[in-house]
Design a protein around this motif. Structure first.
Motif, PDB file in Angstrom:
ATOM      1  N   ALA A 153     -14.591  -4.848  50.090  1.00 17.44           N
ATOM      2  CA  ALA A 153     -14.787  -6.255  49.737  1.00 17.44           C
ATOM      3  C   ALA A 153     -14.263  -7.197  50.812  1.00 17.44           C
ATOM      4  O   ALA A 153     -14.845  -8.261  51.063  1.00 17.44           O
ATOM      5  CB  ALA A 153     -14.117  -6.549  48.397  1.00 17.44           C
ATOM      6  N   LEU A 154     -13.151  -6.828  51.473  1.00 15.64           N
ATOM      7  CA  LEU A 154     -12.545  -7.716  52.470  1.00 15.64           C
ATOM      8  C   LEU A 154     -13.339  -7.756  53.776  1.00 15.64           C
ATOM      9  O   LEU A 154     -13.316  -8.772  54.484  1.00 15.64           O
ATOM     10  CB  LEU A 154     -11.107  -7.263  52.766  1.00 15.64           C
ATOM     11  CG  LEU A 154     -10.054  -7.653  51.737  1.00 15.64           C
ATOM     12  CD1 LEU A 154      -8.720  -6.994  52.065  1.00 15.64           C
ATOM     13  CD2 LEU A 154      -9.888  -9.170  51.681  1.00 15.64           C
ATOM     14  N   GLY A 155     -14.031  -6.666  54.116  1.00 18.62           N
ATOM     15  CA  GLY A 155     -14.766  -6.616  55.381  1.00 18.62           C
ATOM     16  C   GLY A 155     -15.752  -7.764  55.545  1.00 18.62           C
ATOM     17  O   GLY A 155     -15.644  -8.566  56.493  1.00 18.62           O
ATOM     18  N   PRO A 156     -16.748  -7.900  54.657  1.00 18.31           N
ATOM     19  CA  PRO A 156     -17.695  -9.016  54.800  1.00 18.31           C
ATOM     20  C   PRO A 156     -17.067 -10.379  54.561  1.00 18.31           C
ATOM     21  O   PRO A 156     -17.569 -11.391  55.058  1.00 18.31           O
ATOM     22  CB  PRO A 156     -18.765  -8.709  53.736  1.00 18.31           C
ATOM     23  CG  PRO A 156     -18.142  -7.743  52.802  1.00 18.31           C
ATOM     24  CD  PRO A 156     -17.131  -6.971  53.577  1.00 18.31           C
ATOM     25  N   LEU A 157     -15.949 -10.420  53.819  1.00 17.06           N
ATOM     26  CA  LEU A 157     -15.259 -11.696  53.621  1.00 17.06           C
ATOM     27  C   LEU A 157     -14.701 -12.212  54.944  1.00 17.06           C
ATOM     28  O   LEU A 157     -14.856 -13.387  55.300  1.00 17.06           O
ATOM     29  CB  LEU A 157     -14.130 -11.511  52.600  1.00 17.06           C
ATOM     30  CG  LEU A 157     -13.457 -12.768  52.068  1.00 17.06           C
ATOM     31  CD1 LEU A 157     -14.431 -13.591  51.234  1.00 17.06           C
ATOM     32  CD2 LEU A 157     -12.238 -12.400  51.233  1.00 17.06           C
ATOM     33  N   VAL A 158     -14.075 -11.311  55.717  1.00 18.99           N
ATOM     34  CA  VAL A 158     -13.501 -11.685  57.018  1.00 18.99           C
ATOM     35  C   VAL A 158     -14.590 -12.068  58.010  1.00 18.99           C
ATOM     36  O   VAL A 158     -14.514 -13.112  58.684  1.00 18.99           O
ATOM     37  CB  VAL A 158     -12.638 -10.531  57.561  1.00 18.99           C
ATOM     38  CG1 VAL A 158     -12.245 -10.790  59.012  1.00 18.99           C
ATOM     39  CG2 VAL A 158     -11.402 -10.341  56.706  1.00 18.99           C
ATOM     40  N   SER A 159     -15.629 -11.239  58.113  1.00 16.60           N
ATOM     41  CA  SER A 159     -16.686 -11.542  59.089  1.00 16.60           C
ATOM     42  C   SER A 159     -17.504 -12.759  58.664  1.00 16.60           C
ATOM     43  O   SER A 159     -17.963 -13.536  59.517  1.00 16.60           O
ATOM     44  CB  SER A 159     -17.591 -10.323  59.286  1.00 16.60           C
ATOM     45  OG  SER A 159     -18.088  -9.862  58.047  1.00 16.60           O
ATOM     46  N   GLY A 160     -17.686 -12.935  57.336  1.00 19.04           N
ATOM     47  CA  GLY A 160     -18.393 -14.128  56.873  1.00 19.04           C
ATOM     48  C   GLY A 160     -17.633 -15.396  57.208  1.00 19.04           C
ATOM     49  O   GLY A 160     -18.225 -16.401  57.615  1.00 19.04           O
ATOM     50  N   ALA A 161     -16.307 -15.363  57.057  1.00 19.36           N
ATOM     51  CA  ALA A 161     -15.491 -16.526  57.407  1.00 19.36           C
ATOM     52  C   ALA A 161     -15.544 -16.802  58.909  1.00 19.36           C
ATOM     53  O   ALA A 161     -15.659 -17.961  59.338  1.00 19.36           O
ATOM     54  CB  ALA A 161     -14.049 -16.295  56.964  1.00 19.36           C
ATOM     55  N   ALA A 162     -15.474 -15.730  59.723  1.00 16.48           N
ATOM     56  CA  ALA A 162     -15.560 -15.912  61.181  1.00 16.48           C
ATOM     57  C   ALA A 162     -16.906 -16.490  61.588  1.00 16.48           C
ATOM     58  O   ALA A 162     -16.996 -17.335  62.494  1.00 16.48           O
ATOM     59  CB  ALA A 162     -15.329 -14.566  61.878  1.00 16.48           C
ATOM     60  N   LEU A 163     -17.968 -16.062  60.895  1.00 16.96           N
ATOM     61  CA  LEU A 163     -19.306 -16.571  61.196  1.00 16.96           C
ATOM     62  C   LEU A 163     -19.442 -18.028  60.785  1.00 16.96           C
ATOM     63  O   LEU A 163     -19.969 -18.859  61.535  1.00 16.96           O
ATOM     64  CB  LEU A 163     -20.333 -15.708  60.459  1.00 16.96           C
ATOM     65  CG  LEU A 163     -21.815 -15.950  60.743  1.00 16.96           C
ATOM     66  CD1 LEU A 163     -22.119 -15.726  62.218  1.00 16.96           C
ATOM     67  CD2 LEU A 163     -22.669 -15.028  59.891  1.00 16.96           C
TER      68      LEU A 163
END
Length: 402
Positions: A153-163
């Motif tokens: 769950a945290l993986g796409p949360l981190v990359s989505g925030a960076a994007l």
């Protein structure tokens, strides 16, 4: 003496905490690229099939590592001989992916990361059983489940925030994962217990061959394995093709938001896994199939009407199905497998399941040939037909060993 005993318990729990966080970080590395796939396609001129190859390379690495490690991690007296290389592979894979600028290097980086995640999954699960504070039978499975769910769950949360914040989205999430992986590896090694429990002694002089074990467990084993394969194949298509569908079918222009949607989907799946641990395994399996069919119907209607307001509940329902199908089938396989061939059957189960990484490849060909909208509707119809057939088979099957 009370003080040393209390200190030892605290150290043991701190070790389990760091160990589980190491597994969590390796799973963050698995899901972090999800919202970034369209960005890679535009930046490096990659088509949809190329993006599915990047996704599949990670899965190949995980599958190879799991097959190689299933015996080694259980027979090593010192699991650090596996834990250290696994940590380094996770870190190097993340760092290499942060610098990848073409299809070949990106696939190679994901292959390295997959090898690290597969080895980390095997060694952490073995260590949680071997160094089990309080000797609770449920603790290792619970800790491993929580670590995997939170990592995914945290993986796409981190990359989505960076994007969304435009903080070097193709590099910063993976440098963060690499740094966390190294820090947690160092902390885990510092806390690693001296000695440990002795290795289990085999109860049988000769373990059954895989063919003999499969003959004994019968059709239910294959139904369980292919049910999870189906569930994970659908999730894989969501991860790889989902960003394109969100943008071109549902008009979601903010790509970072899709990362949050995937995180929510995986969070629902994790909560579903925790809930389904408490219910009967067959009941979890059948409820998973019921909700999987419902999710596919809702998503098919959403794609046909291009309504994001239908797509979101469809994904939420699919998240519950993902968790229920995994827990129900995995528990049934554990119950059905005889003890003398348990390791072989579990290894074969996951080897079958991890073939799901090849599923996005034909989906990528379909998208490149007919476009995202048409390909999505065709794929959902195929998924729905297969889901109904497997649901009917599960309802008729008696899950009992021969």
């Amino acid at each position: 003496m009370p003080a040393p005993t209390l200190a030892g318990e605290r150290r043991s729990h701190a070790f389990v905490f760091c160990l589980s966080l190491s597994l969590m970080v390796s799973l963050m590395n698995s899901s972090a690229p999800t919202p970034l796939y369209p960005f890679y396609g535009e930046r490096f001129d990659l088509d949809t099939l190329d993006l599915t190859l990047i996704f599949g390379a990670y899965g190949v690495g995980v599958l190879v590592a799991l097959i190689a490690m299933v015996r080694l991690a259980g027979n090593l007296s010192d699991l650090r001989w596996v834990f250290v290389p696994a940590s380094l592979l996770v870190t190097f894979g993340a760092a290499a992916f942060a610098h990848g600028a073409a299809l070949g290097p990106l696939c190679a980086a994901r292959l390295l990361a997959g090898l690290g995640s597969g080895a980390m999954t095997a060694v952490v699960n073995a260590a949680l059983v071997r160094f089990n504070p309080g000797r609770s039978e449920k603790l290792p499975a619970l800790v491993a489940t929580l670590a995997m769910v939170s990592g995914l769950a945290l993986g796409p949360l981190v990359s989505g925030a960076a994007l969304q914040l435009d903080i070097r989205p193709l590099a910063s999430p993976f440098w963060l994962i690499g740094a966390l992986g190294l820090a947690l590896a160092a902390a885990t090694l510092l806390l690693w217990p001296v000695g440990g429990t002795p290795l289990p002694t085999p109860e049988h002089a000769r373990a059954a061959s895989l063919r003999e074990a499969l003959r004994g467990i019968g059709l239910p084993f294959h139904l369980c394995a292919w049910s999870v394969f189906f569930s994970w194949s659908f999730a894989a298509c969501v991860f790889v093709i989902g960003p394109h569908v969100a943008q071109q079918v549902f008009g979601l222009q903010d790509r970072g938001v899709f990362g949050y949607v995937v995180s929510a989907y995986l969070l629902v799946a994790g909560l579903s896994q925790l809930y389904c641990q408490r219910v009967d395994a067959r009941q979890a399996l059948l409820s998973g199939w019921l909700y999987q069919c419902l999710a596919l119907l809702v998503l098919l209607l959403a794609c046909y009407t291009r309504s994001p307001y239908l797509a979101l509940p469809g994904l939420a329902i699919g998240g519950y199905a993902y968790g229920a199908l995994f827990v129900g089938n995995a528990r049934l396989v554990n119950q059905l497998a005889p003890r003398h061939s348990h390791a072989k059957l579990i290894a074969y189960f996951y080897a079958t399941v991890y073939l799901f990484n090849a599923t996005p490849l034909p989906m990528g060909l379909l998208v490149d040939a007919y476009g995202v909208a048409t390909a999505s509707i065709v794929a959902l119809c195929l998924f729905l037909g297969l889901a109904l057939a497997l649901f009917a088979a599960a309802c008729r099957t008696r899950f009992a060993a021969r």
